[in-house]
Design a protein around this motif. Structure first.
Motif, short mmCIF file in Angstrom:
data_model
loop_
_atom_site.label_atom_id
_atom_site.label_comp_id
_atom_site.label_asym_id
_atom_site.label_seq_id
_atom_site.Cartn_x
_atom_site.Cartn_y
_atom_site.Cartn_z
N UNK A 216 3.23 54.82 -21.76
CA UNK A 216 4.28 55.81 -21.46
C UNK A 216 5.39 55.24 -20.58
N UNK A 217 5.42 53.93 -20.40
CA UNK A 217 6.40 53.32 -19.49
C UNK A 217 7.60 52.69 -20.20
N UNK A 218 7.88 53.14 -21.42
CA UNK A 218 8.97 52.51 -22.18
C UNK A 218 10.32 52.73 -21.51
N UNK A 219 10.59 53.95 -21.04
CA UNK A 219 11.91 54.21 -20.46
C UNK A 219 12.14 53.35 -19.22
N UNK A 220 11.10 53.24 -18.39
CA UNK A 220 11.21 52.39 -17.20
C UNK A 220 11.38 50.93 -17.58
N UNK A 221 10.67 50.52 -18.63
CA UNK A 221 10.79 49.14 -19.11
C UNK A 221 12.22 48.84 -19.55
N UNK A 222 12.80 49.77 -20.31
CA UNK A 222 14.18 49.56 -20.80
C UNK A 222 15.15 49.45 -19.62
N UNK A 223 14.92 50.27 -18.59
CA UNK A 223 15.81 50.22 -17.41
C UNK A 223 15.75 48.83 -16.78
N UNK A 224 14.55 48.31 -16.60
CA UNK A 224 14.41 46.98 -15.99
C UNK A 224 15.05 45.91 -16.88
N UNK A 225 14.76 45.99 -18.17
CA UNK A 225 15.22 44.93 -19.07
C UNK A 225 16.74 44.94 -19.25
N UNK A 226 17.36 46.12 -19.28
CA UNK A 226 18.83 46.13 -19.38
C UNK A 226 19.44 45.60 -18.08
N UNK A 227 18.82 45.91 -16.95
CA UNK A 227 19.31 45.34 -15.68
C UNK A 227 19.22 43.82 -15.73
N UNK A 228 18.14 43.32 -16.33
CA UNK A 228 17.96 41.86 -16.42
C UNK A 228 18.99 41.22 -17.35
N UNK A 229 19.21 41.84 -18.50
CA UNK A 229 20.19 41.29 -19.44
C UNK A 229 21.58 41.32 -18.80
N UNK A 230 21.87 42.38 -18.08
CA UNK A 230 23.17 42.49 -17.40
C UNK A 230 23.40 41.38 -16.39
N UNK A 250 23.24 49.16 -28.34
CA UNK A 250 24.18 50.09 -27.71
C UNK A 250 24.77 49.45 -26.46
N UNK A 251 23.92 48.85 -25.64
CA UNK A 251 24.40 48.17 -24.42
C UNK A 251 25.40 47.08 -24.78
N UNK A 252 25.05 46.29 -25.80
CA UNK A 252 25.94 45.19 -26.21
C UNK A 252 27.26 45.71 -26.75
N UNK A 253 27.25 46.86 -27.39
CA UNK A 253 28.48 47.42 -27.94
C UNK A 253 29.42 47.89 -26.84
N UNK A 254 28.82 48.28 -25.72
CA UNK A 254 29.66 48.68 -24.58
C UNK A 254 30.25 47.43 -23.93
N UNK A 255 29.42 46.42 -23.77
CA UNK A 255 29.88 45.19 -23.10
C UNK A 255 30.87 44.45 -23.99
N UNK A 256 30.65 44.47 -25.31
CA UNK A 256 31.53 43.76 -26.23
C UNK A 256 31.60 44.59 -27.50
N UNK A 257 32.76 45.21 -27.79
CA UNK A 257 32.85 46.18 -28.89
C UNK A 257 32.42 45.64 -30.25
N UNK A 258 32.49 44.33 -30.47
CA UNK A 258 32.13 43.81 -31.79
C UNK A 258 30.64 43.51 -31.92
N UNK A 259 29.90 43.65 -30.82
CA UNK A 259 28.52 43.17 -30.76
C UNK A 259 27.63 43.75 -31.87
N UNK A 260 27.53 45.08 -31.93
CA UNK A 260 26.61 45.70 -32.89
C UNK A 260 27.08 45.45 -34.31
N UNK A 261 28.41 45.55 -34.52
CA UNK A 261 28.96 45.34 -35.85
C UNK A 261 28.69 43.91 -36.32
N UNK A 262 28.90 42.96 -35.42
CA UNK A 262 28.66 41.55 -35.76
C UNK A 262 27.20 41.33 -36.11
N UNK A 263 26.32 41.91 -35.31
CA UNK A 263 24.89 41.73 -35.56
C UNK A 263 24.51 42.27 -36.93
#
Ligand code: HH2
Length: 270
Positions: A216-230, A250-263
Protein backbone atom coordinates in the motif's frame (compact mmCIF):
# COMPACT_ATOMS: atom_id res chain seq x y z
CA UNK A 1 14.24 -1.09 -13.46
CA UNK A 2 11.52 -3.59 -12.57
CA UNK A 3 12.04 -5.82 -9.51
CA UNK A 4 11.70 -9.61 -9.67
CA UNK A 5 12.29 -11.22 -6.28
CA UNK A 6 12.50 -15.01 -6.68
CA UNK A 7 12.43 -15.44 -2.91
CA UNK A 8 10.11 -16.78 -0.22
CA UNK A 9 10.78 -13.89 2.17
CA UNK A 10 11.21 -10.51 0.43
CA UNK A 11 9.62 -7.78 2.51
CA UNK A 12 6.87 -6.84 0.07
CA UNK A 13 6.43 -9.65 -2.45
CA UNK A 14 8.10 -12.67 -0.80
CA UNK A 15 6.73 -15.97 -2.07
CA UNK A 16 4.78 -14.49 -4.98
CA UNK A 17 7.36 -15.28 -7.66
CA UNK A 18 9.19 -18.30 -6.25
CA UNK A 19 7.80 -20.64 -8.91
CA UNK A 20 9.61 -20.19 -12.23
CA UNK A 21 6.37 -19.79 -14.21
CA UNK A 22 5.12 -17.07 -11.85
CA UNK A 23 8.44 -15.20 -12.03
CA UNK A 24 8.55 -15.42 -15.84
CA UNK A 25 4.96 -14.19 -16.09
CA UNK A 26 5.85 -11.31 -13.77
CA UNK A 27 8.85 -10.34 -15.91
CA UNK A 28 6.65 -10.33 -19.02
CA UNK A 29 4.21 -8.06 -17.23
CA UNK A 30 6.95 -5.64 -16.11
CA UNK A 31 8.24 -5.49 -19.69
CA UNK A 32 4.74 -4.88 -21.07
CA UNK A 33 4.31 -2.08 -18.51
CA UNK A 34 7.46 -0.36 -19.77
CA UNK A 35 10.43 -1.57 -17.72
CA UNK A 36 13.74 -0.75 -19.43
CA UNK A 37 15.70 -3.25 -17.28
CA UNK A 38 14.54 -6.21 -15.16
CA UNK A 39 16.44 -6.96 -11.93
CA UNK A 40 16.26 -10.63 -10.90
CA UNK A 41 17.30 -11.56 -7.35
CA UNK A 42 17.20 -14.73 -5.24
CA UNK A 43 18.13 -13.40 -1.79
CA UNK A 44 16.06 -11.10 0.40
CA UNK A 45 18.24 -8.43 1.98
CA UNK A 46 15.67 -7.02 4.36
CA UNK A 47 17.03 -6.61 7.89
CA UNK A 48 17.07 -9.99 9.59
CA UNK A 49 16.49 -12.10 6.45
CA UNK A 50 17.81 -15.67 6.57
CA UNK A 51 21.05 -16.09 4.60
CA UNK A 52 20.69 -18.09 1.39
CA UNK A 53 23.23 -20.62 0.11
CA UNK A 54 24.84 -20.03 -3.26
CA UNK A 55 23.18 -23.22 -4.53
CA UNK A 56 19.72 -22.03 -3.51
CA UNK A 57 20.32 -18.61 -5.04
CA UNK A 58 21.38 -20.25 -8.30
CA UNK A 59 18.42 -22.66 -8.23
CA UNK A 60 16.05 -19.72 -7.83
CA UNK A 61 17.32 -17.29 -10.42
CA UNK A 62 19.00 -19.23 -13.25
CA UNK A 63 15.84 -20.88 -14.66
CA UNK A 64 14.13 -17.49 -14.63
CA UNK A 65 16.98 -15.63 -16.34
CA UNK A 66 17.27 -18.41 -18.92
CA UNK A 67 13.61 -18.10 -19.84
CA UNK A 68 13.34 -14.29 -19.93
CA UNK A 69 16.42 -13.36 -21.96
CA UNK A 70 14.33 -13.95 -25.09
CA UNK A 71 11.95 -11.14 -24.14
CA UNK A 72 14.51 -8.62 -25.34
CA UNK A 73 14.82 -6.58 -22.14
CA UNK A 74 18.23 -6.29 -20.46
CA UNK A 75 18.43 -8.46 -17.34
CA UNK A 76 20.42 -7.42 -14.30
CA UNK A 77 21.26 -9.91 -11.54
CA UNK A 78 20.74 -8.70 -7.97
CA UNK A 79 23.37 -10.58 -5.96
CA UNK A 80 26.27 -10.15 -3.53
CA UNK A 81 27.93 -13.33 -4.76
CA UNK A 82 30.42 -13.47 -7.62
CA UNK A 83 29.57 -17.08 -8.50
CA UNK A 84 25.90 -16.21 -8.84
CA UNK A 85 26.65 -13.13 -10.96
CA UNK A 86 28.88 -15.14 -13.27
CA UNK A 87 26.37 -17.97 -13.71
CA UNK A 88 23.59 -15.47 -14.48
CA UNK A 89 25.77 -13.70 -17.03
CA UNK A 90 26.55 -17.06 -18.63
CA UNK A 91 22.83 -17.54 -19.30
CA UNK A 92 22.22 -13.99 -20.55
CA UNK A 93 22.22 -11.35 -17.77
CA UNK A 94 24.02 -8.19 -18.89
CA UNK A 95 24.41 -6.22 -15.67
CA UNK A 96 25.28 -6.84 -12.00
CA UNK A 97 23.40 -5.16 -9.15
CA UNK A 98 25.66 -5.57 -6.11
CA UNK A 99 24.14 -4.29 -2.88
CA UNK A 100 27.46 -4.87 -1.11
CA UNK A 101 29.08 -2.22 -3.31
CA UNK A 102 31.72 -4.28 -5.12
CA UNK A 103 33.61 -4.94 -1.88
CA UNK A 104 34.46 -8.42 -3.15
CA UNK A 105 37.45 -8.55 -5.50
CA UNK A 106 35.97 -11.68 -7.14
CA UNK A 107 32.84 -9.72 -8.08
CA UNK A 108 34.95 -7.00 -9.71
CA UNK A 109 36.82 -9.73 -11.61
CA UNK A 110 33.54 -11.14 -12.97
CA UNK A 111 32.47 -7.69 -14.19
CA UNK A 112 35.86 -7.11 -15.82
CA UNK A 113 36.02 -10.54 -17.40
CA UNK A 114 32.52 -10.25 -18.91
CA UNK A 115 32.67 -6.47 -19.44
CA UNK A 116 29.30 -5.82 -17.83
CA UNK A 117 28.19 -2.65 -15.99
CA UNK A 118 27.69 -2.80 -12.23
CA UNK A 119 25.37 -1.01 -9.82
CA UNK A 120 27.53 -0.16 -6.80
CA UNK A 121 25.24 0.34 -3.81
CA UNK A 122 26.21 1.74 -0.43
CA UNK A 123 25.62 -0.24 2.70
CA UNK A 124 27.67 0.36 5.84
CA UNK A 125 28.81 -3.26 6.18
CA UNK A 126 28.40 -6.37 4.07
CA UNK A 127 25.68 -7.99 6.17
CA UNK A 128 21.98 -7.15 5.93
CA UNK A 129 21.42 -8.94 9.26
CA UNK A 130 23.38 -6.29 11.17
CA UNK A 131 23.29 -3.23 8.90
CA UNK A 132 20.77 -1.36 11.07
CA UNK A 133 23.36 -1.40 13.89
CA UNK A 134 25.63 0.79 11.74
CA UNK A 135 23.76 4.05 11.27
CA UNK A 136 26.32 6.23 13.09
CA UNK A 137 27.54 8.42 10.22
CA UNK A 138 29.39 11.75 10.62
CA UNK A 139 27.35 13.07 7.71
CA UNK A 140 25.34 10.40 5.93
CA UNK A 141 25.58 12.02 2.49
CA UNK A 142 29.30 12.75 2.81
CA UNK A 143 30.05 9.24 4.09
CA UNK A 144 27.99 7.58 1.33
CA UNK A 145 29.66 9.76 -1.34
CA UNK A 146 33.13 8.88 -0.01
CA UNK A 147 32.33 5.16 -0.18
CA UNK A 148 30.88 5.39 -3.69
CA UNK A 149 33.83 7.46 -4.97
CA UNK A 150 36.33 4.90 -3.61
CA UNK A 151 34.47 1.84 -4.84
CA UNK A 152 33.79 3.33 -8.29
CA UNK A 153 37.43 4.40 -8.70
CA UNK A 154 38.70 0.96 -7.69
CA UNK A 155 36.29 -0.78 -10.05
CA UNK A 156 37.08 1.45 -13.01
CA UNK A 157 40.82 1.06 -12.35
CA UNK A 158 40.35 -2.73 -12.41
CA UNK A 159 38.59 -2.42 -15.79
CA UNK A 160 34.87 -2.56 -14.96
CA UNK A 161 33.36 -0.84 -18.02
CA UNK A 162 30.59 1.21 -16.40
CA UNK A 163 29.48 2.04 -12.88
CA UNK A 164 26.05 3.12 -11.66
CA UNK A 165 26.03 4.38 -8.07
CA UNK A 166 23.23 3.94 -5.53
CA UNK A 167 22.95 5.47 -2.03
CA UNK A 168 21.27 2.31 -0.69
CA UNK A 169 18.05 3.75 0.67
CA UNK A 170 17.11 1.88 3.86
CA UNK A 171 20.33 -0.16 3.99
CA UNK A 172 21.87 0.77 7.34
CA UNK A 173 19.96 4.07 7.29
CA UNK A 174 17.45 5.60 9.65
CA UNK A 175 14.31 7.17 8.23
CA UNK A 176 15.86 10.65 8.55
CA UNK A 177 19.07 9.45 6.85
CA UNK A 178 17.11 7.97 3.92
CA UNK A 179 15.26 11.28 3.54
CA UNK A 180 18.53 13.25 3.72
CA UNK A 181 20.03 11.10 0.96
CA UNK A 182 17.11 11.88 -1.34
CA UNK A 183 17.03 15.56 -0.29
CA UNK A 184 20.72 15.93 -1.18
CA UNK A 185 20.81 13.48 -4.09
CA UNK A 186 22.32 16.19 -6.31
CA UNK A 187 25.57 15.74 -4.34
CA UNK A 188 25.65 12.07 -5.37
CA UNK A 189 24.75 12.96 -8.97
CA UNK A 190 27.74 15.34 -9.00
CA UNK A 191 30.07 12.35 -8.58
CA UNK A 192 29.61 11.89 -12.33
CA UNK A 193 28.12 8.39 -12.52
CA UNK A 194 24.49 7.55 -13.34
CA UNK A 195 22.56 7.31 -10.05
CA UNK A 196 20.04 4.59 -9.21
CA UNK A 197 17.51 5.04 -6.40
CA UNK A 198 15.49 2.20 -4.90
CA UNK A 199 12.94 3.34 -2.35
CA UNK A 200 10.12 1.13 -3.58
CA UNK A 201 7.65 0.33 -0.74
CA UNK A 202 10.45 0.61 1.84
CA UNK A 203 10.04 0.79 5.60
CA UNK A 204 10.82 4.49 5.99
CA UNK A 205 7.77 5.27 3.82
CA UNK A 206 5.67 3.13 6.13
CA UNK A 207 7.17 4.86 9.15
CA UNK A 208 6.44 8.33 7.77
CA UNK A 209 2.87 7.52 6.75
CA UNK A 210 1.81 4.80 9.23
CA UNK A 211 1.06 2.45 6.30
CA UNK A 212 1.97 -1.04 7.48
CA UNK A 213 1.42 -3.10 4.33
CA UNK A 214 4.31 -2.49 1.89
CA UNK A 215 1.97 -3.10 -1.06
CA UNK A 216 0.00 0.00 0.00
CA UNK A 217 3.03 2.32 -0.18
CA UNK A 218 2.90 3.13 -3.89
CA UNK A 219 1.91 6.79 -3.48
CA UNK A 220 4.73 7.39 -1.00
CA UNK A 221 7.13 5.54 -3.29
CA UNK A 222 6.19 7.76 -6.24
CA UNK A 223 6.74 10.87 -4.12
CA UNK A 224 10.27 9.75 -3.19
CA UNK A 225 11.14 8.64 -6.71
CA UNK A 226 9.94 11.83 -8.42
CA UNK A 227 11.95 13.84 -5.88
CA UNK A 228 14.96 11.70 -6.81
CA UNK A 229 14.48 12.12 -10.56
CA UNK A 230 14.08 15.86 -10.05
CA UNK A 231 17.53 15.89 -8.44
CA UNK A 232 19.11 13.91 -11.28
CA UNK A 233 18.54 10.18 -10.65
CA UNK A 234 18.78 8.19 -13.89
CA UNK A 235 17.37 4.83 -12.78
CA UNK A 236 14.59 3.84 -10.39
CA UNK A 237 14.32 0.30 -9.00
CA UNK A 238 10.58 -0.33 -8.62
CA UNK A 239 7.93 -2.96 -7.95
CA UNK A 240 5.15 -0.98 -9.70
CA UNK A 241 6.35 -0.28 -13.24
CA UNK A 242 3.10 0.92 -14.84
CA UNK A 243 2.46 3.52 -12.13
CA UNK A 244 6.02 4.80 -12.40
CA UNK A 245 5.82 4.98 -16.18
CA UNK A 246 2.65 7.06 -15.91
CA UNK A 247 4.08 9.33 -13.21
CA UNK A 248 7.32 9.84 -15.15
CA UNK A 249 5.50 10.55 -18.41
CA UNK A 250 3.43 13.27 -16.74
CA UNK A 251 6.36 14.65 -14.72
CA UNK A 252 8.55 14.61 -17.82
CA UNK A 253 5.89 16.40 -19.86
CA UNK A 254 5.87 19.22 -17.35
CA UNK A 255 9.65 19.48 -17.27
CA UNK A 256 9.94 19.18 -21.06
CA UNK A 257 6.77 19.51 -23.18
CA UNK A 258 8.00 17.11 -25.88
CA UNK A 259 8.92 14.35 -23.42
CA UNK A 260 5.80 12.15 -23.45
CA UNK A 261 5.15 12.74 -27.15
CA UNK A 262 8.73 11.84 -28.03
CA UNK A 263 8.60 8.70 -25.92
CA UNK A 264 5.41 7.61 -27.62
CA UNK A 265 6.38 8.32 -31.21
CA UNK A 266 10.14 8.10 -31.74
CA UNK A 267 12.97 5.70 -31.18
CA UNK A 268 15.37 6.67 -28.40
CA UNK A 269 18.58 8.42 -29.47
CA UNK A 270 21.48 5.97 -29.78
N1 HH2 B 1 16.90 -2.61 -2.48
C1 HH2 B 1 16.58 -3.90 -2.30
C2 HH2 B 1 17.22 -4.91 -3.04
N2 HH2 B 1 18.15 -4.60 -3.97
N3 HH2 B 1 19.40 -2.97 -5.11
C3 HH2 B 1 19.75 -1.70 -5.29
N4 HH2 B 1 20.68 -1.37 -6.21
N5 HH2 B 1 19.17 -0.67 -4.59
C4 HH2 B 1 18.23 -0.92 -3.64
O1 HH2 B 1 17.74 0.05 -3.00
C5 HH2 B 1 17.84 -2.27 -3.41
C6 HH2 B 1 18.47 -3.29 -4.17
C7 HH2 B 1 15.53 -4.29 -1.29
O2 HH2 B 1 14.27 -4.32 -1.86
P1 HH2 B 1 13.49 -5.65 -2.32
O3 HH2 B 1 14.26 -6.36 -3.39
O4 HH2 B 1 12.12 -5.28 -2.73
O5 HH2 B 1 13.36 -6.51 -1.00
P2 HH2 B 1 14.14 -7.78 -0.46
O6 HH2 B 1 15.57 -7.41 -0.25
O7 HH2 B 1 13.41 -8.12 0.83
O8 HH2 B 1 14.02 -8.88 -1.49
Amino acid sequence: MGIVNVTPDSFSDGGRFLAVDDAVEHVARLVAEGADIVDVGGESTRPGAEPVSIDDELRRILPVVERVVGLGVPISVDTRHAAVAEAAIDVGAVMINDISGLRDRAMRAVAVCHQVPVVVMHMPNDDPATMQLHTDYDDVVGDVCAFLVDQAARALADGVPQIVVDPGIGFGKTTEQSLELVRRLDEIVELGHPVLVGASRKGFIGQLTAVDDPADRLAGTLAVHLAAVGRGASLLRVHDVAAHRQALDVWGSIESPLFAHERATTEPEP
